[in-house]
Design a protein around this motif. Structure first.
Motif, mmCIF file in Angstrom:
data_model
loop_
_atom_site.group_PDB
_atom_site.id
_atom_site.type_symbol
_atom_site.label_atom_id
_atom_site.label_comp_id
_atom_site.label_asym_id
_atom_site.label_seq_id
_atom_site.Cartn_x
_atom_site.Cartn_y
_atom_site.Cartn_z
ATOM 1 N N HIS A 36 -9.542 -3.386 0.231
ATOM 2 C CA HIS A 36 -9.296 -2.091 -0.397
ATOM 3 C C HIS A 36 -8.513 -2.162 -1.707
ATOM 4 O O HIS A 36 -8.173 -1.130 -2.287
ATOM 5 N N ASN A 37 -8.162 -3.370 -2.136
ATOM 6 C CA ASN A 37 -7.437 -3.580 -3.389
ATOM 7 C C ASN A 37 -6.107 -2.838 -3.450
ATOM 8 O O ASN A 37 -5.729 -2.292 -4.482
ATOM 9 N N LEU A 38 -5.397 -2.805 -2.332
ATOM 10 C CA LEU A 38 -4.070 -2.226 -2.318
ATOM 11 C C LEU A 38 -3.246 -2.864 -1.219
ATOM 12 O O LEU A 38 -3.776 -3.432 -0.275
ATOM 13 N N SER A 39 -1.954 -2.776 -1.377
ATOM 14 C CA SER A 39 -1.064 -3.383 -0.385
ATOM 15 C C SER A 39 -0.918 -2.461 0.820
ATOM 16 O O SER A 39 -1.192 -1.258 0.746
ATOM 17 N N PHE A 40 -0.464 -3.055 1.904
ATOM 18 C CA PHE A 40 -0.247 -2.267 3.112
ATOM 19 C C PHE A 40 0.850 -1.233 2.889
ATOM 20 O O PHE A 40 0.768 -0.111 3.387
ATOM 21 N N ALA A 41 1.858 -1.603 2.099
ATOM 22 C CA ALA A 41 2.950 -0.667 1.814
ATOM 23 C C ALA A 41 2.428 0.549 1.055
ATOM 24 O O ALA A 41 2.794 1.690 1.360
ATOM 25 N N GLU A 42 1.559 0.315 0.076
ATOM 26 C CA GLU A 42 0.980 1.429 -0.682
ATOM 27 C C GLU A 42 0.100 2.291 0.214
ATOM 28 O O GLU A 42 0.121 3.517 0.133
ATOM 29 N N TYR A 43 -0.656 1.640 1.092
ATOM 30 C CA TYR A 43 -1.509 2.357 2.039
ATOM 31 C C TYR A 43 -0.674 3.285 2.918
ATOM 32 O O TYR A 43 -1.013 4.448 3.113
ATOM 33 N N SER A 44 0.425 2.781 3.421
ATOM 34 C CA SER A 44 1.231 3.591 4.333
ATOM 35 C C SER A 44 2.079 4.637 3.609
ATOM 36 O O SER A 44 2.481 5.629 4.201
ATOM 37 N N ARG A 45 2.323 4.434 2.329
ATOM 38 C CA ARG A 45 3.183 5.338 1.572
ATOM 39 C C ARG A 45 2.428 6.557 1.018
ATOM 40 O O ARG A 45 2.981 7.646 0.944
#
Length: 56
Positions: free
Chosen positions: A15-24
């Protein structure tokens, strides 16, 4: 939820994003989940089509 380096790598590759960004970010999370749902439905359709062809 605890997440591993492998989960982080998979999230970034898929998804080209970090897990932190996903959860935020809620809007980002919704987009990812909608994309996952579409991909799941497409894969189910492919399985049904293949199954139908095998049982002719």
């Amino acid at each position: 939820m605890n997440y591993t380096a492998e989960m982080e790598k998979a999230m970034h590759q898929a998804h080209n994003l970090s897990f932190a960004e996903y959860s935020r970010k809620l809007d980002t999370r919704l987009e990812v989940e909608q994309r996952r749902q579409r991909e799941f439905e497409q894969s189910q359709k492919m399985v049904e089509d293949m199954d139908r062809q095998l049982h002719r």
